[in-house]
Write an enzyme that holds these catalytic residues in place. Structure first.
Site, mmCIF file in Angstrom:
data_model
loop_
_atom_site.group_PDB
_atom_site.id
_atom_site.type_symbol
_atom_site.label_atom_id
_atom_site.label_comp_id
_atom_site.label_asym_id
_atom_site.label_seq_id
_atom_site.Cartn_x
_atom_site.Cartn_y
_atom_site.Cartn_z
ATOM 1 C CG HIS A 182 10.314 -1.911 -6.456
ATOM 2 N ND1 HIS A 182 8.948 -2.007 -6.415
ATOM 3 C CD2 HIS A 182 10.654 -1.822 -7.764
ATOM 4 C CE1 HIS A 182 8.471 -1.967 -7.651
ATOM 5 N NE2 HIS A 182 9.484 -1.854 -8.486
ATOM 6 C CE LYS A 210 -4.085 1.820 2.253
ATOM 7 N NZ LYS A 210 -3.663 3.216 2.145
HETATM 8 C C1 GAR Z 1 9.224 -8.986 -2.289
HETATM 9 O O1 GAR Z 1 9.688 -9.668 -3.413
HETATM 10 C C2 GAR Z 1 9.365 -7.491 -2.471
HETATM 11 O O2 GAR Z 1 10.393 -7.132 -3.326
HETATM 12 C C3 GAR Z 1 8.026 -7.126 -3.057
HETATM 13 O O3 GAR Z 1 7.105 -7.966 -2.437
HETATM 14 C C4 GAR Z 1 7.735 -9.190 -2.103
HETATM 15 C C5 GAR Z 1 7.344 -9.534 -0.704
HETATM 16 O O4 GAR Z 1 7.705 -10.831 -0.390
HETATM 17 N N1 GAR Z 1 7.739 -5.751 -2.826
HETATM 18 C C6 GAR Z 1 7.044 -4.995 -3.668
HETATM 19 O O5 GAR Z 1 6.582 -5.399 -4.713
HETATM 20 C C7 GAR Z 1 6.866 -3.558 -3.220
HETATM 21 N N2 GAR Z 1 6.496 -2.745 -4.323
HETATM 22 P P1 GAR Z 1 7.697 -11.336 1.107
HETATM 23 O O6 GAR Z 1 6.344 -10.963 1.710
HETATM 24 O O7 GAR Z 1 7.855 -12.813 1.019
HETATM 25 O O8 GAR Z 1 8.846 -10.693 1.822
#
Ligand code: GAR
Length: 210
Positions: free
Chosen positions: A109, A91
């Site tokens: 990211h 968010k």
């Molecule tokens: C991660 O790969 C992170 O880079 C991405 O969400 C994933 C969360 O994984 N973040 C985004 O896309 C933010 N824009 P996790 O819940 O297993 O840590």
């Protein structure tokens, strides 16, 4: 000991890596609380399994985004956190929130920023025919995925790769670089000033250190 608050929305594998590094003494800090905007985020179970307090803030319970972020920032102020780590928090934070904690919020990211801010980065990279993808740890400012880049990790994209193939490669890198950057911050080696990132007083390049 320094206090870290981690914000999540989902799986929490990055959260797990940071909790593990704290527990093992590799990061000299404690995860003081885990916050989620989704009540069913699996990361909340990970936190509970580690005995870490959790809090859920759902958008439906607030009149607008500002009120929700105000509630979260009041909660974080109550903990007196030194660092806020966004780990799959899906968010967009309000400017009021990012200004209140300026220089103290990190995000990861899944792209080589400034390439592909926003959603669906894997699909975008594959569709563009890119031969590499990656992940970026950066400071958070008012602009989505726009704060100073700190550290990036690259992975190859092979011709027949599916999204899941690239994602798996990127995830492995994330679990290495995010705890490392958190450690730098906790050890007082990493600072943000004037929209730029500094490690040991040295300005990091425009795209951080890749
Ligand atoms: C991660 O790969 C992170 O880079 C991405 O969400 C994933 C969360 O994984 N973040 C985004 O896309 C933010 N824009 P996790 O819940 O297993 O840590």
């Amino acid at each position: 000991m320094k206090k870290i608050v981690v914000l999540i929305s989902g799986q929490g594998t990055n959260l797990q890596a940071i909790m593990d590094a704290c527990k093992a003494g590799k990061i000299n800090a404690q995860v003081a609380a885990v916050i989620s905007n989704k009540a069913d985020a699996y990361g909340l179970i990970r936190a509970k399994n580690s005995g870490i307090p959790t809090a859920v803030f759902e958008r439906k319970n607030y009149a607008d985004n500002s009120q929700m972020d105000r509630a979260i920032s009041d909660y974080i102020d109550g903990i007196a956190a030194d660092l806020i780590v966004l780990a799959g928090y899906m968010k967009i934070l309000t400017a009021g929130f990012t200004r209140h904690f300026a220089g103290k919020i990190l995000n990861i990211h899944p792209s080589l920023l400034p390439k592909y801010p926003g959603l669906n980065t894997y699909q975008k990279a594959i569709e563009a025919g890119d031969s590499e993808h990656g992940t970026t740890v950066h400071f958070v400012n008012e602009k989505m995925d726009g704060g100073a880049v700190i550290l990036q990790a690259k992975v190859p994209i092979f011709p027949d790769d599916r999204i899941e193939d690239v994602e798996e490669r990127v995830k492995i890198q994330e679990l290495q670089i995010y705890p490392l950057v958190v450690k730098w911050f906790v050890d007082g080696r990493l600072k943000e000033a004037g929209g730029k990132a500094y490690l040991d007083g040295q300005l990091l390049a425009e795209n951080g250190y890749a």
